[in-house]
Design an enzyme around this catalytic site. Structure first.
Site, short mmCIF file in Angstrom:
data_model
loop_
_atom_site.label_atom_id
_atom_site.label_comp_id
_atom_site.label_asym_id
_atom_site.label_seq_id
_atom_site.Cartn_x
_atom_site.Cartn_y
_atom_site.Cartn_z
N SER A 69 -2.74 -28.40 -9.97
CA SER A 69 -3.82 -28.19 -10.92
C SER A 69 -3.98 -26.70 -11.19
O SER A 69 -3.14 -25.90 -10.80
CB SER A 69 -5.13 -28.81 -10.40
N LYS A 73 -0.31 -25.14 -13.33
CA LYS A 73 0.40 -26.21 -14.03
C LYS A 73 1.59 -25.73 -14.86
O LYS A 73 2.55 -26.47 -15.04
CB LYS A 73 -0.58 -26.97 -14.93
N GLY A 135 -4.75 -24.87 -22.13
CA GLY A 135 -4.06 -24.73 -20.86
C GLY A 135 -3.30 -25.99 -20.51
O GLY A 135 -2.96 -26.80 -21.39
#
Length: 293
Positions: A69, A73, A135
């Protein structure tokens, strides 16, 4: 847990920073126990600086794999041996599978997002979405939503390190899907408001709303929201984010945190590691009981 762990237990990790708030260990360890599978799932606070050593430890310790996470990533990709086609398209990884030392990266975030809406009886195909953030999670959501049939997608991002990735996302979606994607500057508040008000769903995939920004939101004015708008915050700790509070103050009926998305993306990762279907209804009951406390 102690009754299940023995010399044959396989370890699965979660590497992110910060991550102590995560519900993933609760989800996966309860699923392993329910199905009698000999795995254990632990969270490790790992940022970009420690990531290379942490990924190597998957091979060294013969771990079955790991979740990945923020903020790792995208940074993890050069450290892996292979990418699933979807992860390659998204340009981000949230799940690693270790097959005899060969590490393959997958993305299940977008699948989890779409499935969590379907679980609520909502279908955003053929509709417009405004999405904040580009993101890892935002990219996965954008690509999966476009592949699944969202008609229009307005992506908002600051002119920061993720702007180039946002440009890539828009180009990729317009070239490879039937969705019409556009990129907008998050600094332009008037444009941001107009796009949200013209959308069927507004999704915030940024970290705004989670620690240490739990008292902040990109939208603090309830008049930006219609009652029939869907408002989705991918943050799930705290359970009710500032964005959700603003939406509820506006009378929005469908307001969600990221708990359902976390459950469904986890179910997809669970299948990759174990070959078994996660007992989703059982785990949902556990997670939402926690949610009510």
């Amino acid at each position: 847990m102690t009754e299940r762990i023995d010399g044959h237990t396989l370890l699965i990790g979660l590497m992110a920073y910060p991550i102590r708030h995560s519900m993933s260990p609760t989800m996966h360890n309860n699923a392993f126990a329910k199905l009698g599978l000999n795995y254990a799932y632990l969270a490790f606070e790992v940022g970009n600086d420690k990531l290379p050593d942490a990924i190597q430890s998957i091979r060294t310790l013969d771990m079955r794999g790991s979740n990945i996470s923020m903020p790792n990533k995208q940074k993890v990709i050069p450290l892996l041996d292979k990418l699933d086609p979807a992860a390659e398209m998204v340009g981000a990884v949230n799940t690693i599978v270790n097959d005899d030392g060969v590490l393959t990266g997958y993305t299940t975030d977008g699948i989890g997002f779409m499935k969590s809406l379907a679980d609520e009886g909502l279908d955003i195909r053929g509709h417009k979405m405004t999405l904040a953030g580009a993101g890892g999670a935002g990219t996965a959501i954008a690509v999966q939503a476009a592949l699944d049939g969202v008609s229009d997608l307005s992506i908002f991002n600051l002119h920061d390190a993720e702007w180039e990735n946002a440009e890539r996302n828009v180009k990729l979606i317009n070239e490879r899907t039937n969705c019409h994607a556009t990129l907008h500057a998050l600094e332009d508040r008037d444009d941001f408001k107009a796009e949200i008000q013209d959308s069927y769903i507004y999704t915030d995939s940024t970290g705004v709303g989670m620690k240490p920004l739990e008292n902040e939101t990109l939208v603090d004015d309830p008049t930006w929201f219609r009652k029939d708008l869907i408002v989705f915050d991918t943050v799930y700790a705290p359970r009710t984010t500032k964005l959700m509070s603003v939406a509820k103050a506006a009378g929005v009926e469908h307001v969600f945190n990221g708990l359902g998305m976390m459950l469904e993306q986890g179910a997809a990762a669970f299948k990759l590691w174990t070959g078994e279907d996660m007992p989703v209804d059982y785990i949902r009951h556990i997670l939402f009981d926690e949610d009510a406390k």
